[in-house]
Design a protein around this motif. Structure first.
Motif, short mmCIF file in Angstrom:
data_model
loop_
_atom_site.label_atom_id
_atom_site.label_comp_id
_atom_site.label_asym_id
_atom_site.label_seq_id
_atom_site.Cartn_x
_atom_site.Cartn_y
_atom_site.Cartn_z
N GLY A 106 -3.25 19.31 -5.74
CA GLY A 106 -5.11 20.31 -6.11
C GLY A 106 -5.17 18.79 -6.42
O GLY A 106 -7.01 18.63 -7.03
N MET A 107 -4.89 17.30 -6.38
CA MET A 107 -5.06 16.15 -7.70
C MET A 107 -5.76 15.67 -6.70
O MET A 107 -4.87 15.36 -6.28
N LEU A 108 -6.61 15.13 -7.01
CA LEU A 108 -6.55 14.04 -6.28
C LEU A 108 -6.46 12.45 -6.71
O LEU A 108 -6.19 12.43 -7.70
N ARG A 109 -5.28 11.71 -5.78
CA ARG A 109 -4.49 10.93 -6.00
C ARG A 109 -5.43 8.96 -5.43
O ARG A 109 -6.41 9.65 -4.06
N THR A 110 -4.66 8.75 -5.19
CA THR A 110 -5.17 7.03 -4.56
C THR A 110 -4.07 6.00 -4.46
O THR A 110 -3.34 6.18 -5.25
N THR A 111 -4.44 4.93 -4.03
CA THR A 111 -3.21 3.80 -3.42
C THR A 111 -3.67 3.31 -2.37
O THR A 111 -4.94 3.29 -2.57
N ASN A 112 -3.18 1.86 -2.98
CA ASN A 112 -4.12 1.01 -2.44
C ASN A 112 -3.06 -0.85 -2.01
O ASN A 112 -1.79 -0.01 -2.26
N SER A 113 -3.30 -1.19 -1.07
CA SER A 113 -2.67 -2.60 -1.03
C SER A 113 -3.03 -3.18 -0.73
O SER A 113 -4.29 -3.46 0.06
N SER A 114 -2.88 -4.67 -1.55
CA SER A 114 -3.51 -5.91 -1.57
C SER A 114 -2.95 -7.43 -0.20
O SER A 114 -1.87 -7.28 -0.43
N MET A 115 -3.82 -7.51 -0.37
CA MET A 115 -3.17 -8.96 1.09
C MET A 115 -4.15 -9.77 0.53
O MET A 115 -5.68 -9.45 0.33
N THR A 116 -3.30 -11.13 1.83
CA THR A 116 -3.97 -12.23 1.34
C THR A 116 -5.14 -11.96 2.62
O THR A 116 -4.90 -11.77 3.61
N PRO A 117 -6.43 -13.06 2.71
CA PRO A 117 -7.59 -13.23 4.33
C PRO A 117 -6.46 -13.45 5.20
O PRO A 117 -5.58 -14.59 5.38
N GLY A 118 -7.09 -12.48 6.48
CA GLY A 118 -6.42 -12.83 7.14
C GLY A 118 -5.03 -12.25 7.72
O GLY A 118 -4.39 -12.63 9.07
N THR A 119 -4.46 -11.46 6.78
CA THR A 119 -3.06 -11.46 7.30
C THR A 119 -3.16 -9.54 6.47
O THR A 119 -4.10 -8.86 5.88
N VAL A 120 -2.19 -8.25 6.61
CA VAL A 120 -2.60 -6.99 6.78
C VAL A 120 -1.07 -6.72 5.76
O VAL A 120 -0.52 -6.60 6.87
N ALA A 121 -1.18 -6.34 4.86
CA ALA A 121 0.01 -6.09 4.45
C ALA A 121 0.38 -4.89 4.25
O ALA A 121 -0.29 -3.81 4.40
N LEU A 122 1.38 -4.51 3.93
CA LEU A 122 2.11 -2.44 4.54
C LEU A 122 2.72 -2.37 3.53
O LEU A 122 2.98 -1.01 3.39
N GLU A 123 2.95 -2.81 2.27
CA GLU A 123 3.42 -1.85 1.26
C GLU A 123 2.20 -1.69 0.21
O GLU A 123 0.82 -2.02 0.27
N TRP A 124 2.25 -0.68 0.35
CA TRP A 124 1.12 0.61 -0.09
C TRP A 124 1.61 0.64 -2.11
O TRP A 124 3.08 1.08 -1.98
N SER A 125 1.21 0.76 -3.02
CA SER A 125 1.48 1.65 -4.15
C SER A 125 1.34 2.40 -4.50
O SER A 125 1.20 3.01 -3.90
N THR A 126 2.63 2.72 -5.64
CA THR A 126 2.67 4.73 -5.91
C THR A 126 1.71 5.21 -6.21
O THR A 126 0.99 4.16 -6.81
N PRO A 127 1.11 5.89 -5.54
CA PRO A 127 -0.28 6.58 -5.85
C PRO A 127 -0.56 7.29 -7.06
O PRO A 127 0.57 7.94 -7.83
N VAL A 128 -1.24 7.32 -8.18
CA VAL A 128 -2.18 7.95 -9.19
C VAL A 128 -3.15 8.85 -8.92
O VAL A 128 -4.18 8.72 -8.25
N ALA A 129 -2.74 9.33 -9.58
CA ALA A 129 -3.71 10.44 -10.20
C ALA A 129 -5.55 9.64 -10.46
O ALA A 129 -5.67 8.71 -11.77
#
Length: 218
Positions: A87-110
């Motif tokens: 029941g915890m709200l968590r988030t994950t993100n992925s950073s990329m340079t313009p014009g690319t699509v990164a596939l790696e996502w960060s470890t989810p944090v609360a």
């Protein structure tokens, strides 16, 4: 390619100006999947790419979802919010340079120490803006009995902060938010929509960041 019954959906447009659309859903195995639309086609038209499009496996069955995209330190960030099995709200993100699509996502944090009102909560929304609030705001149905706001600021040390709690709001109903920038200056508004438990109607509340004098009813 099949979405789980009663699961949430989310979408956001890439902040790099390309017009690329990112869409998110939960599959039958409980994984959150990203599907991207650009140049007239979806990335998951080829089913063999599903496994490499997994954002997280930590979401509870039927989790509500919310997504945003923004620029930060010369990177294009896309960020997803979801509810885990506890029941915890968590988030994950992925950073990329313009014009690319990164596939790696960060470890989810609360996002907060609070929990949502129920596993089946549908109320989850996120907004981002470089003007006015200069950060991210997330709204969700809290077990405290209403819609809770949490925020993260771009111009201060990273960290999620509990902001406003909306009295007389329905934590089991939906919630939505949208930003509005006035005259492209460092001022602006955020508008939040939720169900009022006293009247039963949809209530609009807004914050004017040029004044920062509190929430008002629209």
């Amino acid at each position: 390619m099949v979405a789980r019954s009663n699961s949430g959906l989310a979408a956001t447009v890439s902040a790099d100006g390309s017009g690329r659309l990112f869409a998110y859903y939960q599959d039958l195995d409980g994984r959150i999947i990203e599907n991207s639309y650009f140049g007239g086609s979806w990335t998951l038209e080829d089913r063999s790419k599903v496994n490499e499009s997994v954002v997280t496996t930590n979401a509870t069955a039927g989790s509500a979802l919310a997504a945003v995209s923004y620029t930060l330190n010369s990177s294009i960030v896309r960020q997803l919010f979801f509810i885990d099995a506890y029941g915890m709200l968590r988030t994950t993100n992925s950073s990329m340079t313009p014009g690319t699509v990164a596939l790696e996502w960060s470890t989810p944090v609360a996002v907060s120490s609070d929990i949502v009102s129920a596993d089946s909560t549908v109320g989850l929304a996120a907004c981002v803006d470089h003007n006015g609030m200069s950060g991210i705001r997330v709204y969700y149905g809290s077990s405290s009995g209403g819609i809770q706001e949490v925020g993260w600021q771009f111009d201060t040390d990273p960290g999620w902060t509990m902001w406003n709690f909306f009295n007389e709001s329905d934590p089991t109903s939906g919630v939505a938010c949208v930003t509005y920038d006035a005259n492209d200056e460092r001022e602006g508004y955020i508008n939040v929509y939720m169900r009022n438990t006293t009247t039963g109607v949809v209530q609009q509340s807004y914050w004017d960041y040029s004044k920062s004098d509190g929430w008002r009813c629209g």
